[in-house]
Motif scaffolding. Structure first.
Motif, short mmCIF file in Angstrom:
data_model
loop_
_atom_site.label_atom_id
_atom_site.label_comp_id
_atom_site.label_asym_id
_atom_site.label_seq_id
_atom_site.Cartn_x
_atom_site.Cartn_y
_atom_site.Cartn_z
N PRO A 54 42.17 25.82 51.35
CA PRO A 54 41.80 24.40 51.30
C PRO A 54 42.89 23.44 51.78
CG PRO A 54 41.01 25.51 49.34
CD PRO A 54 41.86 26.51 50.07
N SER A 55 44.12 23.66 51.34
CA SER A 55 45.20 22.75 51.74
C SER A 55 45.44 22.80 53.24
CB SER A 55 46.49 23.09 50.98
OG SER A 55 46.90 24.41 51.25
N GLU A 56 45.33 23.99 53.81
CA GLU A 56 45.49 24.13 55.26
C GLU A 56 44.33 23.47 56.00
OE1 GLU A 56 45.94 28.24 56.18
OE2 GLU A 56 47.88 28.43 55.17
N LYS A 57 43.14 23.56 55.41
CA LYS A 57 41.96 22.95 56.03
C LYS A 57 42.11 21.43 56.07
CE LYS A 57 38.07 24.92 55.42
NZ LYS A 57 36.81 25.48 54.88
N GLU A 175 33.19 31.40 42.98
CA GLU A 175 33.30 32.41 44.03
C GLU A 175 34.12 31.91 45.21
OE1 GLU A 175 29.29 33.40 44.99
OE2 GLU A 175 28.87 34.32 43.04
N GLN A 176 33.91 30.65 45.55
CA GLN A 176 34.67 30.05 46.65
C GLN A 176 36.15 29.97 46.30
OE1 GLN A 176 33.37 26.10 47.84
NE2 GLN A 176 35.32 25.68 48.82
N ILE A 177 36.44 29.58 45.07
CA ILE A 177 37.83 29.49 44.61
C ILE A 177 38.49 30.87 44.67
CG2 ILE A 177 39.27 29.14 42.56
CD1 ILE A 177 37.42 26.82 41.80
N GLU A 178 37.74 31.89 44.27
CA GLU A 178 38.28 33.25 44.28
C GLU A 178 38.59 33.71 45.70
OE1 GLU A 178 37.45 37.44 41.91
OE2 GLU A 178 35.87 35.92 42.03
N GLU A 179 37.77 33.30 46.65
CA GLU A 179 38.00 33.66 48.05
C GLU A 179 39.18 32.90 48.64
OE1 GLU A 179 34.50 33.08 50.33
OE2 GLU A 179 33.32 34.60 49.27
N HIS A 181 41.84 31.62 47.06
CA HIS A 181 43.15 31.82 46.42
C HIS A 181 43.32 33.29 46.01
CE1 HIS A 181 43.68 27.44 46.17
NE2 HIS A 181 42.42 27.39 45.80
N SER A 182 44.47 33.84 46.35
CA SER A 182 44.72 35.25 46.02
C SER A 182 45.42 35.41 44.67
CB SER A 182 45.58 35.90 47.12
OG SER A 182 46.80 35.19 47.30
N LEU A 183 46.24 34.43 44.28
CA LEU A 183 46.96 34.51 43.02
C LEU A 183 46.08 34.02 41.86
CD1 LEU A 183 50.48 33.17 44.08
CD2 LEU A 183 49.75 35.54 43.81
N HIS A 184 46.14 34.73 40.74
CA HIS A 184 45.31 34.39 39.59
C HIS A 184 45.55 32.97 39.10
CE1 HIS A 184 43.23 34.77 35.75
NE2 HIS A 184 44.32 34.31 35.16
N VAL A 185 46.82 32.59 38.93
CA VAL A 185 47.13 31.27 38.39
C VAL A 185 46.64 30.16 39.32
CG1 VAL A 185 49.44 31.10 39.42
CG2 VAL A 185 48.93 29.87 37.28
N GLU A 186 46.68 30.42 40.63
CA GLU A 186 46.20 29.42 41.58
C GLU A 186 44.68 29.27 41.49
OE1 GLU A 186 47.80 27.32 43.34
OE2 GLU A 186 49.80 28.06 42.89
N ARG A 187 43.99 30.36 41.23
CA ARG A 187 42.53 30.31 41.06
C ARG A 187 42.16 29.47 39.83
NH1 ARG A 187 41.15 36.76 42.07
NH2 ARG A 187 41.25 36.69 44.37
#
Length: 231
Positions: A54-57, A175-179, A181-187
């Motif tokens: 998202p931030s890159e987008k 589901e979108q958030i999980e896709e 972000h790879s790190l748990h805390v970031e999700r």
């Protein structure tokens, strides 16, 4: 001799970091609205859409619009003042305080001493803008980014259940958030930020504490009681 960038472009560049932080909460929402106003070229739209983070987008979106010139930049500023964007991203209200109409261009950014002087001239109404954003009608403070990250570190594998049942976050968003972000805390942090954005003025620290203290998903009091502390 290079010309000085237009006021609209200067405004976007000066607030770029803050805009990335705010708009990343739902980058696709911003992209679709920008595309509906034809602020991007077809190639630019596909390039921005291809970004997974998202931030890159949002970064790519801002860069593309800045490169297209003052007209596109002004179009984005107008979009960010649109009711749909203001309701989705309450923190965008600061944009209105950074721009004034001018005869030569749509917006003018005032900074440094000029901005301070402008605040003083306009009196207490503008000076009270920041507190009014941080405090809702009942006096409770809106939850801060730092508090959300602290909470995110305390939520374990049950984060999806907490999102669905406690925070009313749609499954498709989880589901979108999980896709994205790879790190748990970031999700978990992204989920909490989405909740804050959707709740707008109701996103107080006390409200979040209440939601996370109920039912089977209740978090240990010692991990969230800091939300009830007053500054």
């Amino acid at each position: 001799m290079a010309e000085e960038p237009a006021a609209e472009i200067q405004l976007l560049r000066s607030q770029k970091v803050k805009l990335i932080e705010i708009l990343s909460a739902d980058a696709d929402f911003v992209l679709q609205h920008a595309d509906s106003r034809r602020l991007l070229s077809p190639h630019g739209y596909q390039q921005v859409k291809a970004c997974r983070v998202p931030s890159e987008k949002v970064t790519e979106l801002l860069d593309h619009i800045i490169q297209r010139g003052p007209e596109a930049a002004q179009g984005l500023l107008e979009l960010m003042n649109d009711q749909a964007l203001q309701e989705t991203f309450p923190m965008l209200r600061f944009i209105k305080d950074l721009q004034v109409n001018t005869p030569s261009s749509g917006f003018l950014y005032l900074q440094g001493k000029k901005e301070t002087s402008r605040k003083n001239k306009r009196g207490p109404d503008l000076q009270e803008t920041i507190p009014s954003k941080q405090i809702c009608n009942n006096g409770s403070r809106l939850v801060k980014e730092k508090q959300l990250m602290t909470v995110a570190r305390t939520i374990g594998r049950s984060w999806r259940e907490i999102g669905r049942l406690a925070l009313d976050v749609p499954s498709v968003k989880l589901e979108q958030i999980e896709e994205d972000h790879s790190l748990h805390v970031e999700r978990v942090f992204a989920m909490l930020r989405y909740w804050r954005t959707s709740q707008r003025d109701k996103a107080t620290a006390a409200h979040l504490h209440s939601l996370l203290s109920q039912e089977d998903w209740a978090l240990p009091p010692e991990s969230i009681d800091f939300l009830l502390e007053t500054d």
